[in-house]
Design a protein around this motif. Structure first.
Motif, PDB file in Angstrom:
ATOM      1  N   ALA A  21     -10.540  40.262 -14.026  1.00  7.27           N
ATOM      2  CA  ALA A  21     -10.169  39.694 -12.727  1.00  7.27           C
ATOM      3  C   ALA A  21     -10.895  38.372 -12.490  1.00  7.27           C
ATOM      4  O   ALA A  21     -10.321  37.424 -11.959  1.00  7.27           O
ATOM      5  N   ILE A  22     -12.152  38.308 -12.896  1.00  5.41           N
ATOM      6  CA  ILE A  22     -12.916  37.064 -12.746  1.00  5.41           C
ATOM      7  C   ILE A  22     -12.335  35.981 -13.653  1.00  5.41           C
ATOM      8  O   ILE A  22     -12.135  34.847 -13.239  1.00  5.41           O
ATOM      9  N   LYS A  23     -12.038  36.341 -14.899  1.00  7.31           N
ATOM     10  CA  LYS A  23     -11.462  35.381 -15.844  1.00  7.31           C
ATOM     11  C   LYS A  23     -10.130  34.820 -15.351  1.00  7.31           C
ATOM     12  O   LYS A  23      -9.792  33.678 -15.635  1.00  7.31           O
ATOM     13  N   ALA A  24      -9.372  35.618 -14.614  1.00  5.29           N
ATOM     14  CA  ALA A  24      -8.062  35.206 -14.134  1.00  5.29           C
ATOM     15  C   ALA A  24      -8.142  34.333 -12.878  1.00  5.29           C
ATOM     16  O   ALA A  24      -7.125  33.810 -12.429  1.00  5.29           O
ATOM     17  N   THR A  25      -9.334  34.151 -12.349  1.00  7.66           N
ATOM     18  CA  THR A  25      -9.518  33.366 -11.132  1.00  7.66           C
ATOM     19  C   THR A  25      -9.436  31.874 -11.449  1.00  7.66           C
ATOM     20  O   THR A  25     -10.049  31.405 -12.414  1.00  7.66           O
ATOM     21  N   GLU A  45     -14.686  25.732 -14.625  1.00  7.27           N
ATOM     22  CA  GLU A  45     -13.944  24.541 -15.035  1.00  7.27           C
ATOM     23  C   GLU A  45     -14.654  23.312 -14.479  1.00  7.27           C
ATOM     24  O   GLU A  45     -15.294  23.384 -13.426  1.00  7.27           O
ATOM     25  N   GLU A  46     -14.519  22.204 -15.168  1.00  9.05           N
ATOM     26  CA  GLU A  46     -15.140  20.961 -14.708  1.00  9.05           C
ATOM     27  C   GLU A  46     -14.579  20.578 -13.336  1.00  9.05           C
ATOM     28  O   GLU A  46     -13.368  20.600 -13.109  1.00  9.05           O
ATOM     29  N   GLY A  47     -15.466  20.257 -12.406  1.00  9.60           N
ATOM     30  CA  GLY A  47     -15.067  19.848 -11.065  1.00  9.60           C
ATOM     31  C   GLY A  47     -14.850  20.991 -10.093  1.00  9.60           C
ATOM     32  O   GLY A  47     -14.596  20.753  -8.917  1.00  9.60           O
ATOM     33  N   ASP A  51     -19.097  28.068  -5.494  1.00  6.50           N
ATOM     34  CA  ASP A  51     -19.101  28.962  -4.334  1.00  6.50           C
ATOM     35  C   ASP A  51     -17.683  29.381  -3.951  1.00  6.50           C
ATOM     36  O   ASP A  51     -17.419  30.569  -3.726  1.00  6.50           O
ATOM     37  N   LYS A  52     -16.759  28.434  -3.905  1.00  5.50           N
ATOM     38  CA  LYS A  52     -15.372  28.745  -3.552  1.00  5.50           C
ATOM     39  C   LYS A  52     -14.711  29.596  -4.633  1.00  5.50           C
ATOM     40  O   LYS A  52     -13.980  30.540  -4.339  1.00  5.50           O
ATOM     41  N   VAL A  53     -14.980  29.256  -5.890  1.00  5.38           N
ATOM     42  CA  VAL A  53     -14.390  30.005  -7.001  1.00  5.38           C
ATOM     43  C   VAL A  53     -14.879  31.451  -6.978  1.00  5.38           C
ATOM     44  O   VAL A  53     -14.099  32.382  -7.146  1.00  5.38           O
ATOM     45  N   MET A  54     -16.169  31.655  -6.725  1.00  9.30           N
ATOM     46  CA  MET A  54     -16.705  33.011  -6.727  1.00  9.30           C
ATOM     47  C   MET A  54     -16.234  33.820  -5.519  1.00  9.30           C
ATOM     48  O   MET A  54     -16.095  35.036  -5.619  1.00  9.30           O
ATOM     49  N   GLN A  55     -15.960  33.178  -4.407  1.00  8.29           N
ATOM     50  CA  GLN A  55     -15.358  33.889  -3.273  1.00  8.29           C
ATOM     51  C   GLN A  55     -13.979  34.405  -3.675  1.00  8.29           C
ATOM     52  O   GLN A  55     -13.605  35.543  -3.375  1.00  8.29           O
ATOM     53  N   ALA A  56     -13.211  33.564  -4.371  1.00  7.59           N
ATOM     54  CA  ALA A  56     -11.891  33.973  -4.850  1.00  7.59           C
ATOM     55  C   ALA A  56     -12.010  35.065  -5.916  1.00  7.59           C
ATOM     56  O   ALA A  56     -11.222  36.020  -5.930  1.00  7.59           O
ATOM     57  N   ALA A  57     -13.007  34.947  -6.785  1.00  5.80           N
ATOM     58  CA  ALA A  57     -13.226  35.957  -7.828  1.00  5.80           C
ATOM     59  C   ALA A  57     -13.575  37.298  -7.197  1.00  5.80           C
ATOM     60  O   ALA A  57     -13.080  38.347  -7.635  1.00  5.80           O
ATOM     61  N   ARG A  58     -14.403  37.267  -6.167  1.00  4.99           N
ATOM     62  CA  ARG A  58     -14.764  38.506  -5.466  1.00  4.99           C
ATOM     63  C   ARG A  58     -13.509  39.152  -4.871  1.00  4.99           C
ATOM     64  O   ARG A  58     -13.312  40.361  -4.987  1.00  4.99           O
ATOM     65  N   ALA A  59     -12.655  38.348  -4.252  1.00  2.00           N
ATOM     66  CA  ALA A  59     -11.414  38.871  -3.674  1.00  2.00           C
ATOM     67  C   ALA A  59     -10.518  39.471  -4.755  1.00  2.00           C
ATOM     68  O   ALA A  59      -9.927  40.539  -4.552  1.00  2.00           O
ATOM     69  N   ASN A  60     -10.427  38.815  -5.916  1.00  2.00           N
ATOM     70  CA  ASN A  60      -9.633  39.351  -7.029  1.00  2.00           C
ATOM     71  C   ASN A  60     -10.191  40.679  -7.514  1.00  2.00           C
ATOM     72  O   ASN A  60      -9.443  41.601  -7.824  1.00  2.00           O
ATOM     73  N   CYS A  61     -11.505  40.785  -7.576  1.00  2.00           N
ATOM     74  CA  CYS A  61     -12.141  42.028  -8.021  1.00  2.00           C
ATOM     75  C   CYS A  61     -11.887  43.160  -7.031  1.00  2.00           C
ATOM     76  O   CYS A  61     -11.672  44.302  -7.430  1.00  2.00           O
ATOM     77  N   LYS A  62     -11.904  42.843  -5.749  1.00  2.00           N
ATOM     78  CA  LYS A  62     -11.663  43.860  -4.714  1.00  2.00           C
ATOM     79  C   LYS A  62     -10.240  44.405  -4.810  1.00  2.00           C
ATOM     80  O   LYS A  62      -9.993  45.551  -4.443  1.00  2.00           O
ATOM     81  N   LYS A  63      -9.297  43.601  -5.306  1.00  2.00           N
ATOM     82  CA  LYS A  63      -7.928  44.072  -5.501  1.00  2.00           C
ATOM     83  C   LYS A  63      -7.873  45.112  -6.616  1.00  2.00           C
ATOM     84  O   LYS A  63      -7.062  46.031  -6.575  1.00  2.00           O
ATOM     85  N   VAL A  64      -8.734  44.949  -7.613  1.00  2.00           N
ATOM     86  CA  VAL A  64      -8.764  45.860  -8.760  1.00  2.00           C
ATOM     87  C   VAL A  64      -9.475  47.155  -8.392  1.00  2.00           C
ATOM     88  O   VAL A  64      -9.005  48.246  -8.674  1.00  2.00           O
TER      89      VAL A  64
END
Length: 72
Positions: A21-25, A45-47, A51-64
């Protein structure tokens, strides 16, 4: 940029799902989660804003698995 985060996960199978799930973020180049150390190493990824990416990763993980946690 690479960062390491502490995670809370109860089983190896859930850890694998969490890693995927994190990799897919968007903004994540690669991620490796160790169930033994309860840590995830994330390469961004460059640029990307970690913080924003990890918030999205956390949300993706919560879906799983809703009881998984990433400590930011």
């Amino acid at each position: 940029m690479k960062k390491t985060y502490k995670v809370d996960v109860d089983c190896a199978a859930c850890a694998e799902k969490m890693q995927e799930a994190i990799k897919a973020t968007e903004g994540v180049k690669d991620a490796t989660l160790s169930f033994m150390t309860l840590k995830v190493k994330v390469e961004f990824e460059e640029g990307a804003d970690p913080d924003k990416v990890m918030q999205a990763a956390r949300a993706n993980c919560k879906k799983v698995e809703d009881d998984l946690e990433i400590f930011l």
